[in-house]
Design a protein around this motif. Sequence first.
Motif, PDB file in Angstrom:
ATOM      1  N   PHE A 126     -72.539  64.028  44.051  1.00 54.43           N
ATOM      2  CA  PHE A 126     -72.550  62.577  44.224  1.00 54.43           C
ATOM      3  C   PHE A 126     -71.776  62.175  45.470  1.00 54.43           C
ATOM      4  O   PHE A 126     -70.793  62.812  45.840  1.00 54.43           O
ATOM      5  CB  PHE A 126     -71.920  61.873  43.014  1.00 54.43           C
ATOM      6  N   VAL A 127     -72.215  61.106  46.094  1.00 54.98           N
ATOM      7  CA  VAL A 127     -71.501  60.517  47.218  1.00 54.98           C
ATOM      8  C   VAL A 127     -70.189  59.940  46.685  1.00 54.98           C
ATOM      9  O   VAL A 127     -70.177  59.225  45.681  1.00 54.98           O
ATOM     10  CB  VAL A 127     -72.344  59.409  47.887  1.00 54.98           C
ATOM     11  N   LEU A 128     -69.106  60.261  47.352  1.00 52.73           N
ATOM     12  CA  LEU A 128     -67.801  59.686  47.029  1.00 52.73           C
ATOM     13  C   LEU A 128     -67.485  58.604  48.050  1.00 52.73           C
ATOM     14  O   LEU A 128     -67.625  58.827  49.253  1.00 52.73           O
ATOM     15  CB  LEU A 128     -66.713  60.757  47.091  1.00 52.73           C
ATOM     16  N   GLU A 129     -67.067  57.466  47.567  1.00 50.26           N
ATOM     17  CA  GLU A 129     -66.676  56.355  48.422  1.00 50.26           C
ATOM     18  C   GLU A 129     -65.145  56.309  48.482  1.00 50.26           C
ATOM     19  O   GLU A 129     -64.502  55.974  47.489  1.00 50.26           O
ATOM     20  CB  GLU A 129     -67.225  55.035  47.884  1.00 50.26           C
ATOM     21  N   PRO A 130     -64.541  56.663  49.614  1.00 52.75           N
ATOM     22  CA  PRO A 130     -63.075  56.744  49.717  1.00 52.75           C
ATOM     23  C   PRO A 130     -62.340  55.467  49.317  1.00 52.75           C
ATOM     24  O   PRO A 130     -61.231  55.545  48.795  1.00 52.75           O
ATOM     25  CB  PRO A 130     -62.833  57.062  51.190  1.00 52.75           C
ATOM     26  N   ASP A 131     -62.962  54.304  49.532  1.00 50.44           N
ATOM     27  CA  ASP A 131     -62.298  53.046  49.176  1.00 50.44           C
ATOM     28  C   ASP A 131     -61.951  52.976  47.686  1.00 50.44           C
ATOM     29  O   ASP A 131     -61.034  52.262  47.293  1.00 50.44           O
ATOM     30  CB  ASP A 131     -63.174  51.843  49.521  1.00 50.44           C
ATOM     31  N   PHE A 132     -62.688  53.692  46.860  1.00 46.94           N
ATOM     32  CA  PHE A 132     -62.491  53.635  45.418  1.00 46.94           C
ATOM     33  C   PHE A 132     -61.575  54.743  44.892  1.00 46.94           C
ATOM     34  O   PHE A 132     -61.249  54.763  43.719  1.00 46.94           O
ATOM     35  CB  PHE A 132     -63.838  53.706  44.692  1.00 46.94           C
ATOM     36  N   TRP A 133     -61.209  55.676  45.762  1.00 48.13           N
ATOM     37  CA  TRP A 133     -60.385  56.820  45.362  1.00 48.13           C
ATOM     38  C   TRP A 133     -59.224  56.979  46.347  1.00 48.13           C
ATOM     39  O   TRP A 133     -59.213  57.881  47.164  1.00 48.13           O
ATOM     40  CB  TRP A 133     -61.238  58.099  45.322  1.00 48.13           C
ATOM     41  N   PRO A 134     -58.219  56.106  46.263  1.00 50.88           N
ATOM     42  CA  PRO A 134     -57.124  56.161  47.246  1.00 50.88           C
ATOM     43  C   PRO A 134     -56.369  57.484  47.244  1.00 50.88           C
ATOM     44  O   PRO A 134     -55.757  57.833  48.240  1.00 50.88           O
ATOM     45  CB  PRO A 134     -56.215  55.000  46.841  1.00 50.88           C
ATOM     46  N   GLU A 135     -56.445  58.250  46.172  1.00 50.96           N
ATOM     47  CA  GLU A 135     -55.754  59.536  46.136  1.00 50.96           C
ATOM     48  C   GLU A 135     -56.281  60.481  47.207  1.00 50.96           C
ATOM     49  O   GLU A 135     -55.573  61.372  47.646  1.00 50.96           O
ATOM     50  CB  GLU A 135     -55.910  60.200  44.760  1.00 50.96           C
ATOM     51  N   ILE A 136     -57.513  60.288  47.618  1.00 47.58           N
ATOM     52  CA  ILE A 136     -58.085  61.116  48.666  1.00 47.58           C
ATOM     53  C   ILE A 136     -57.219  61.027  49.920  1.00 47.58           C
ATOM     54  O   ILE A 136     -56.999  62.009  50.606  1.00 47.58           O
ATOM     55  CB  ILE A 136     -59.539  60.683  48.978  1.00 47.58           C
ATOM     56  N   GLU A 137     -56.692  59.861  50.174  1.00 46.54           N
ATOM     57  CA  GLU A 137     -55.871  59.620  51.350  1.00 46.54           C
ATOM     58  C   GLU A 137     -54.464  60.196  51.204  1.00 46.54           C
ATOM     59  O   GLU A 137     -53.724  60.269  52.161  1.00 46.54           O
ATOM     60  CB  GLU A 137     -55.756  58.111  51.604  1.00 46.54           C
ATOM     61  N   LEU A 138     -54.048  60.581  49.995  1.00 49.97           N
ATOM     62  CA  LEU A 138     -52.670  60.982  49.741  1.00 49.97           C
ATOM     63  C   LEU A 138     -52.477  62.489  49.675  1.00 49.97           C
ATOM     64  O   LEU A 138     -51.483  62.967  49.150  1.00 49.97           O
ATOM     65  CB  LEU A 138     -52.189  60.367  48.421  1.00 49.97           C
ATOM     66  N   ALA A 139     -53.386  63.249  50.217  1.00 51.77           N
ATOM     67  CA  ALA A 139     -53.319  64.704  50.096  1.00 51.77           C
ATOM     68  C   ALA A 139     -52.050  65.283  50.695  1.00 51.77           C
ATOM     69  O   ALA A 139     -51.596  66.334  50.281  1.00 51.77           O
ATOM     70  CB  ALA A 139     -54.535  65.336  50.760  1.00 51.77           C
ATOM     71  N   GLN A 140     -51.437  64.618  51.663  1.00 51.38           N
ATOM     72  CA  GLN A 140     -50.240  65.152  52.305  1.00 51.38           C
ATOM     73  C   GLN A 140     -48.947  64.588  51.715  1.00 51.38           C
ATOM     74  O   GLN A 140     -47.894  64.735  52.296  1.00 51.38           O
ATOM     75  CB  GLN A 140     -50.300  64.852  53.815  1.00 51.38           C
ATOM     76  N   CYS A 141     -49.039  63.974  50.547  1.00 42.28           N
ATOM     77  CA  CYS A 141     -47.850  63.383  49.929  1.00 42.28           C
ATOM     78  C   CYS A 141     -46.792  64.452  49.685  1.00 42.28           C
ATOM     79  O   CYS A 141     -47.078  65.542  49.204  1.00 42.28           O
ATOM     80  CB  CYS A 141     -48.230  62.722  48.606  1.00 42.28           C
ATOM     81  N   SER A 142     -45.542  64.127  49.982  1.00 44.34           N
ATOM     82  CA  SER A 142     -44.448  65.090  49.834  1.00 44.34           C
ATOM     83  C   SER A 142     -43.854  65.104  48.430  1.00 44.34           C
ATOM     84  O   SER A 142     -42.981  65.895  48.144  1.00 44.34           O
ATOM     85  CB  SER A 142     -43.341  64.762  50.828  1.00 44.34           C
ATOM     86  N   GLN A 143     -44.323  64.186  47.555  1.00 47.80           N
ATOM     87  CA  GLN A 143     -43.769  64.063  46.206  1.00 47.80           C
ATOM     88  C   GLN A 143     -42.281  63.744  46.230  1.00 47.80           C
ATOM     89  O   GLN A 143     -41.522  64.167  45.365  1.00 47.80           O
ATOM     90  CB  GLN A 143     -44.036  65.337  45.390  1.00 47.80           C
ATOM     91  N   CYS A 144     -41.859  62.992  47.235  1.00 48.30           N
ATOM     92  CA  CYS A 144     -40.435  62.674  47.343  1.00 48.30           C
ATOM     93  C   CYS A 144     -40.019  61.546  46.421  1.00 48.30           C
ATOM     94  O   CYS A 144     -38.839  61.308  46.235  1.00 48.30           O
ATOM     95  CB  CYS A 144     -40.095  62.305  48.783  1.00 48.30           C
ATOM     96  N   HIS A 145     -40.960  60.808  45.871  1.00 46.86           N
ATOM     97  CA  HIS A 145     -40.726  59.664  44.989  1.00 46.86           C
ATOM     98  C   HIS A 145     -39.958  58.545  45.689  1.00 46.86           C
ATOM     99  O   HIS A 145     -39.191  57.823  45.065  1.00 46.86           O
ATOM    100  CB  HIS A 145     -39.993  60.082  43.709  1.00 46.86           C
ATOM    101  N   ALA A 146     -40.154  58.416  46.968  1.00 46.24           N
ATOM    102  CA  ALA A 146     -39.477  57.359  47.716  1.00 46.24           C
ATOM    103  C   ALA A 146     -40.324  56.097  47.694  1.00 46.24           C
ATOM    104  O   ALA A 146     -41.203  55.894  48.514  1.00 46.24           O
ATOM    105  CB  ALA A 146     -39.230  57.805  49.150  1.00 46.24           C
ATOM    106  N   ASN A 147     -40.089  55.265  46.713  1.00 46.77           N
ATOM    107  CA  ASN A 147     -40.780  53.985  46.569  1.00 46.77           C
ATOM    108  C   ASN A 147     -42.271  54.117  46.311  1.00 46.77           C
ATOM    109  O   ASN A 147     -43.026  53.202  46.583  1.00 46.77           O
ATOM    110  CB  ASN A 147     -40.539  53.089  47.786  1.00 46.77           C
ATOM    111  N   CYS A 148     -42.732  55.228  45.791  1.00 53.93           N
ATOM    112  CA  CYS A 148     -44.140  55.371  45.432  1.00 53.93           C
ATOM    113  C   CYS A 148     -44.412  54.557  44.176  1.00 53.93           C
ATOM    114  O   CYS A 148     -43.519  54.315  43.369  1.00 53.93           O
ATOM    115  CB  CYS A 148     -44.495  56.835  45.171  1.00 53.93           C
ATOM    116  N   SER A 149     -45.658  54.150  43.992  1.00 57.56           N
ATOM    117  CA  SER A 149     -45.980  53.319  42.840  1.00 57.56           C
ATOM    118  C   SER A 149     -45.782  54.059  41.536  1.00 57.56           C
ATOM    119  O   SER A 149     -45.577  53.447  40.503  1.00 57.56           O
ATOM    120  CB  SER A 149     -47.411  52.803  42.941  1.00 57.56           C
TER     121      SER A 149
END
Length: 156
Positions: A126-149
């Motif tokens: 299936f086609v994935l629409e990035p606007d609906f899956w913001p986690e796609i943009e977070l692949a480089q997250c450091s998991q630092c928990h600095a003000n993350c939602s």
Amino acid sequence: MSETATPLSAGIDPRTLIRPEIRSLIITTMRAQFPQVTEEHAELGVGQMAAFLTVCATAERPLSPSPEVDDYWHAFVLNTEAYMTWCTEMFGKMVHHKPGYLNPEEHGGGKVLRARAIDAIAELGFVLEPDFWPEIELAQCSQCHANCSDSPFTGK
């Protein structure tokens, strides 16, 4: 799709999983709750929800939608007869909406469950629409928990 977004995978348009009259019903319900949502965006949202529900129907491990895809699922569930009929026709069973807490030690956190859903949707072609899956943009997250939602320090 928005002008700036491009599908992450070329493939099957998941909107084709739902008949136009049912898509229209979901879109009407969604836009009544969120009037700022455009018709075009809502069409794409229904497709992303349909792709998510399709992978849920056969998933052996828990999956999670993005918050926005979940809003579309809620809009569909509110139309219970249409939702029940669609699930039965598509999968031979209901795909139940079961919100709740899953132990992150056992299942992974929300981002892990959504990443698993994204992978499963892509695997089905299936086609994935990035606007609906913001986690796609977070692949480089450091998991630092600095003000993350979802930081354990913010109480969210």
